[in-house]
Design an enzyme around this catalytic site. Structure first.
Site, PDB file in Angstrom:
ATOM      1  N   LYS A  53     -28.864 -18.211 -24.016  1.00 44.52           N
ATOM      2  CA  LYS A  53     -28.455 -18.515 -25.218  1.00 44.52           C
ATOM      3  C   LYS A  53     -27.712 -17.579 -26.072  1.00 44.52           C
ATOM      4  O   LYS A  53     -26.492 -17.789 -26.768  1.00 44.52           O
ATOM      5  CB  LYS A  53     -29.747 -19.057 -26.025  1.00 44.52           C
ATOM      6  CG  LYS A  53     -30.592 -20.245 -25.155  1.00 44.52           C
ATOM      7  CD  LYS A  53     -31.719 -20.751 -25.783  1.00 44.52           C
ATOM      8  CE  LYS A  53     -32.246 -21.714 -24.904  1.00 44.52           C
ATOM      9  NZ  LYS A  53     -33.743 -21.955 -25.538  1.00 44.52           N
ATOM     10  N   GLN A  97     -38.540 -19.674 -28.492  1.00 47.87           N
ATOM     11  CA  GLN A  97     -38.696 -19.962 -27.252  1.00 47.87           C
ATOM     12  C   GLN A  97     -40.026 -20.511 -26.620  1.00 47.87           C
ATOM     13  O   GLN A  97     -41.212 -19.706 -27.032  1.00 47.87           O
ATOM     14  CB  GLN A  97     -38.243 -18.683 -26.217  1.00 47.87           C
ATOM     15  CG  GLN A  97     -38.074 -18.994 -24.736  1.00 47.87           C
ATOM     16  CD  GLN A  97     -37.006 -19.971 -24.361  1.00 47.87           C
ATOM     17  OE1 GLN A  97     -35.873 -19.966 -25.150  1.00 47.87           O
ATOM     18  NE2 GLN A  97     -37.146 -20.943 -23.558  1.00 47.87           N
ATOM     19  N   ASP A 120     -33.261 -26.582 -32.677  1.00 53.07           N
ATOM     20  CA  ASP A 120     -33.916 -27.240 -31.347  1.00 53.07           C
ATOM     21  C   ASP A 120     -34.160 -28.692 -31.455  1.00 53.07           C
ATOM     22  O   ASP A 120     -34.675 -29.166 -30.858  1.00 53.07           O
ATOM     23  CB  ASP A 120     -35.319 -26.287 -30.820  1.00 53.07           C
ATOM     24  CG  ASP A 120     -34.817 -25.609 -29.742  1.00 53.07           C
ATOM     25  OD1 ASP A 120     -34.074 -25.751 -29.178  1.00 53.07           O
ATOM     26  OD2 ASP A 120     -35.714 -24.482 -29.744  1.00 53.07           O
TER      27      ASP A 120
END
Ligand code: NAP
Length: 294
Positions: A53, A97, A120
């Site tokens: 990412k 994460q 997200d």
């Protein structure tokens, strides 16, 4: 033989489009999108995902900040870090994460992320907004699938869409998106899971079959209607001595035999997987340009 829905190429197209916009923002003297990622602990797969990412951010001209925290960090300290990034006006998007260590509540941490920075799309606010068909950050994997359907002009209105798997990050949001009034959407949706009876018979009625259950090559040709569109979300590593790496990737769908029967199909690798990062970058661009929350 089915049309291969090429996620690798599509994700590159999206990254190029975002890079073009970033170049314009630079010329206009606007704010360069900035993504922050929090990584707790040393899990190998998580390090790889976060690393990819951050690398993608650099490739397209975004700024990025990687916050690495020890796996012994307390829940309170992690929540404080999230608060700090929430309050930092230079950071547009924040991802934490997953998975997190067992002593930390994923719900508490997710709920702490400011919805305006939740690129997200995991916070209750964004999930609710998506369900209401309001502007929202849609979770990366479902958003990537929607984008593939769109860019391959796949008709969804009035079709029967069967989703296998009801996880919060893939199956459930996918079922909501396909049922929404819009495009892609307006499908009649059946959401299936491990308690579903007669799954094979239900799958056989799908015009669009979205498979996200996490079982290697679970969907075989006899479960698929001729001409169906098949989206395979699963990713599994299997040993393969013929490969230099010693393994290869397969999906939740038995690709070769299903591709003979389907009208279009996503391969693994190179289908849904590459779309996930492109979606995250797109959400971060939206955040920097205040296009969701205004
Ligand atoms: P998950 O959280 O493990 O959820 C699996 C779902 O499948 C659950 O709802 C489960 O039902 C259902 N299920 C399990 N066995 C089943 C069966 N025999 N019949 C019908 N339903 C069954 O999975 P996930 O996180 O959504 O991930 C699914 C797969 O996609 C994994 O292989 C994962 O690695 C992959 N993935 C890929 C990407 C990408 O970027 N390409 C992103 C995310 C995930 P219950 O709810 O009843 O337990």
């Amino acid at each position: 033989m089915a049309t291969i829905i090429d996620g690798k190429k599509t994700s590159q197209d999206i990254k190029n489009e975002i890079a073009t916009r970033v170049a314009e923002i630079k010329t206009e003297g606007g704010k360069i999108p900035h993504l922050a990622a929090i990584l707790v602990g040393n899990d190998g797969a998580s390090q790889t995902y976060v690393g990819a990412k951050v690398k993608a951010c650099h490739e397209i001209g975004f700024e990025s900040t990687l916050v690495r925290l020890d796996e012994t960090i307390s829940e309170e300290e992690l929540l404080a870090k999230v608060e700090e990034i929430n309050a930092n006006p230079d950071i547009d998007g924040l991802i934490v994460q997953l998975p997190l260590p067992k002593h930390i509540s994923v719900e508490k941490v997710t709920d702490k992320i400011k919805p305006e920075k939740d690129v997200d799309g995991f916070t209750p606010s964004n999930v609710g907004r998506m369900a209401l068909n309001w502007p929202a950050y849609v979770a990366a994997t479902p958003y990537g699938i929607v984008e593939l359907l769109k860019r391959y002009n796949i008709e969804t209105s009035g079709k029967h869409c069967v989703v296998i798997g009801r996880s919060h990050i893939v199956g459930s949001p996918m079922s909501i998106l396909m049922a929404r009034n819009g495009y892609p959407g307006n499908a009649t949706v059946t959401l299936t899971h491990s308690r579903t009876q007669n799954l094979k018979e239900i799958a056989q009625t799908a015009d669009i079959l979205i498979v996200a259950l996490g079982k290697p090559e679970f969907v075989t040709a006899d479960m698929v209607k001729p001409g169906a569109v098949v989206i395979d979300v699963g990713i599994h590593r299997v040993e393969d001595a013929s490969k230099k790496s010693g393994f290869r990737l397969i999906g939740d769908v038995k690709f070769d035999e299903v591709a003979e029967k389907a009208s279009a199909i996503t391969p693994v690798p190179g289908g849904v997987g590459p779309m996930t990062i492109a979606s995250l970058l797109y959400n971060t661009l939206l955040a920097a340009e205040k296009k969701v929350y205004g």
